[in-house]
Motif scaffolding. Structure first.
Motif, PDB file in Angstrom:
ATOM      1  N   THR A  50       0.921  -1.301  -0.018  1.00  0.00           N
ATOM      2  CA  THR A  50      -0.073  -0.041  -0.100  1.00  0.00           C
ATOM      3  C   THR A  50       0.754   1.233  -0.089  1.00  0.00           C
ATOM      4  O   THR A  50       1.924   1.446   0.524  1.00  0.00           O
ATOM      5  CB  THR A  50      -0.846  -0.046   1.430  1.00  0.00           C
ATOM      6  OG1 THR A  50      -0.264  -0.184   2.282  1.00  0.00           O
ATOM      7  CG2 THR A  50      -2.015  -1.133   1.089  1.00  0.00           C
TER       8      THR A  50
ATOM      9  N   TYR B  26      -8.241  -9.940   1.348  1.00  0.00           N
ATOM     10  CA  TYR B  26      -7.463  -9.036   1.983  1.00  0.00           C
ATOM     11  C   TYR B  26      -7.463  -7.566   1.446  1.00  0.00           C
ATOM     12  O   TYR B  26      -7.413  -6.653   2.456  1.00  0.00           O
ATOM     13  CB  TYR B  26      -6.120  -9.725   1.654  1.00  0.00           C
ATOM     14  CG  TYR B  26      -5.770 -11.070   1.935  1.00  0.00           C
ATOM     15  CD1 TYR B  26      -6.246 -11.317   3.465  1.00  0.00           C
ATOM     16  CD2 TYR B  26      -5.414 -11.869   1.619  1.00  0.00           C
ATOM     17  CE1 TYR B  26      -6.035 -12.666   4.029  1.00  0.00           C
ATOM     18  CE2 TYR B  26      -5.055 -13.489   2.013  1.00  0.00           C
ATOM     19  CZ  TYR B  26      -5.538 -13.705   3.284  1.00  0.00           C
ATOM     20  OH  TYR B  26      -5.230 -14.831   3.687  1.00  0.00           O
TER      21      TYR B  26
ATOM     22  N   ALA C 108      -9.967  -5.917   0.161  1.00  0.00           N
ATOM     23  CA  ALA C 108     -11.309  -5.285   0.614  1.00  0.00           C
ATOM     24  C   ALA C 108     -11.006  -4.802   2.268  1.00  0.00           C
ATOM     25  O   ALA C 108     -11.470  -3.864   2.646  1.00  0.00           O
ATOM     26  CB  ALA C 108     -12.225  -6.334   0.623  1.00  0.00           C
ATOM     27  N   ASP C 109     -10.596  -5.827   3.060  1.00  0.00           N
ATOM     28  CA  ASP C 109     -10.245  -5.437   4.323  1.00  0.00           C
ATOM     29  C   ASP C 109      -9.213  -4.064   4.694  1.00  0.00           C
ATOM     30  O   ASP C 109      -9.532  -3.070   5.263  1.00  0.00           O
ATOM     31  CB  ASP C 109      -9.637  -6.501   5.199  1.00  0.00           C
ATOM     32  CG  ASP C 109     -10.632  -7.639   5.500  1.00  0.00           C
ATOM     33  OD1 ASP C 109     -11.725  -7.507   5.328  1.00  0.00           O
ATOM     34  OD2 ASP C 109      -9.925  -8.808   5.727  1.00  0.00           O
TER      35      ASP C 109
ATOM     36  N   GLU D 276      -8.913  -1.726   2.135  1.00  0.00           N
ATOM     37  CA  GLU D 276      -9.703  -0.728   1.643  1.00  0.00           C
ATOM     38  C   GLU D 276     -10.521  -0.226   2.749  1.00  0.00           C
ATOM     39  O   GLU D 276     -10.858   1.068   2.893  1.00  0.00           O
ATOM     40  CB  GLU D 276     -10.389  -0.993   0.256  1.00  0.00           C
ATOM     41  CG  GLU D 276      -9.668  -1.314  -0.741  1.00  0.00           C
ATOM     42  CD  GLU D 276     -10.288  -1.786  -1.994  1.00  0.00           C
ATOM     43  OE1 GLU D 276      -9.743  -1.472  -3.265  1.00  0.00           O
ATOM     44  OE2 GLU D 276     -11.246  -2.391  -1.932  1.00  0.00           O
ATOM     45  N   GLN D 277     -11.257  -1.072   3.396  1.00  0.00           N
ATOM     46  CA  GLN D 277     -12.280  -0.621   4.351  1.00  0.00           C
ATOM     47  C   GLN D 277     -11.336   0.121   5.438  1.00  0.00           C
ATOM     48  O   GLN D 277     -12.210   0.966   6.156  1.00  0.00           O
ATOM     49  CB  GLN D 277     -12.916  -1.743   4.959  1.00  0.00           C
ATOM     50  CG  GLN D 277     -13.873  -1.528   5.998  1.00  0.00           C
ATOM     51  CD  GLN D 277     -14.620  -2.958   6.498  1.00  0.00           C
ATOM     52  OE1 GLN D 277     -14.656  -3.768   6.234  1.00  0.00           O
ATOM     53  NE2 GLN D 277     -15.970  -2.666   7.343  1.00  0.00           N
ATOM     54  N   GLU D 278     -10.184  -0.202   5.624  1.00  0.00           N
ATOM     55  CA  GLU D 278      -9.381   0.528   6.725  1.00  0.00           C
ATOM     56  C   GLU D 278      -8.956   1.731   6.192  1.00  0.00           C
ATOM     57  O   GLU D 278      -8.009   2.434   6.877  1.00  0.00           O
ATOM     58  CB  GLU D 278      -8.234  -0.213   7.345  1.00  0.00           C
ATOM     59  CG  GLU D 278      -8.851  -1.759   8.211  1.00  0.00           C
ATOM     60  CD  GLU D 278      -7.675  -2.506   8.819  1.00  0.00           C
ATOM     61  OE1 GLU D 278      -6.336  -2.156   8.578  1.00  0.00           O
ATOM     62  OE2 GLU D 278      -7.923  -3.647   8.917  1.00  0.00           O
ATOM     63  N   GLY D 279      -8.968   1.909   5.180  1.00  0.00           N
ATOM     64  CA  GLY D 279      -8.623   3.358   4.305  1.00  0.00           C
ATOM     65  C   GLY D 279      -7.233   3.459   3.690  1.00  0.00           C
ATOM     66  O   GLY D 279      -6.657   4.316   3.345  1.00  0.00           O
TER      67      GLY D 279
ATOM     68  N   GLN E  42      -4.540   3.021   0.641  1.00  0.00           N
ATOM     69  CA  GLN E  42      -4.592   3.434  -0.903  1.00  0.00           C
ATOM     70  C   GLN E  42      -3.530   3.304  -1.376  1.00  0.00           C
ATOM     71  O   GLN E  42      -2.304   2.694  -1.093  1.00  0.00           O
ATOM     72  CB  GLN E  42      -4.740   5.149  -0.811  1.00  0.00           C
ATOM     73  CG  GLN E  42      -6.082   5.661  -0.189  1.00  0.00           C
ATOM     74  CD  GLN E  42      -6.151   7.150   0.062  1.00  0.00           C
ATOM     75  OE1 GLN E  42      -5.059   7.827  -0.194  1.00  0.00           O
ATOM     76  NE2 GLN E  42      -7.235   7.535   0.285  1.00  0.00           N
TER      77      GLN E  42
END
Length: 91
Positions: free
Chosen positions: A22, A47, A49-50, A52-55, A57
């Motif tokens: 990331t 993984y 998706a998790d 991305e949900q935590e922000g 980028q």
């Protein structure tokens, strides 16, 4: 039996891992080990998706055979983020 086989593969560096990098935060994450590349490939989306949900980028994903020493590697060492401000620790 499958876990034993996967552990054996991991011990000799032949297990499959999902490597997720990331940009924000500047980190590399390893998920695994997997006995087969297909199992690792099938797990990638969850993984991502998790994270991305935590922000997270700027996500890139690869599946590779490796033996990571750490499951999370932060490239932002020595910095602390607080309210959008980056503060570097001094020695």
């Amino acid at each position: 039996m499958n876990e034993l086989f996967t552990s054996l593969l991991h011990s000799v560096g032949l297990a499959w891992w999902v490597e997720v990098k990331t940009e924000t935060p500047d980190c590399t994450y390893y998920f695994g080990p997997f006995a087969e590349a297909k199992a690792a490939e099938d797990s990638k989306a969850g993984y991502v998706a998790d994270l991305e949900q935590e922000g997270a980028q700027g996500i890139t994903v690869s599946v590779k055979r490796c033996k990571p020493a750490k499951l999370t590697v932060s490239n932002d060492l020595g910095e602390q983020r607080s309210q959008g401000i980056v503060r570097a620790f001094s020695s």
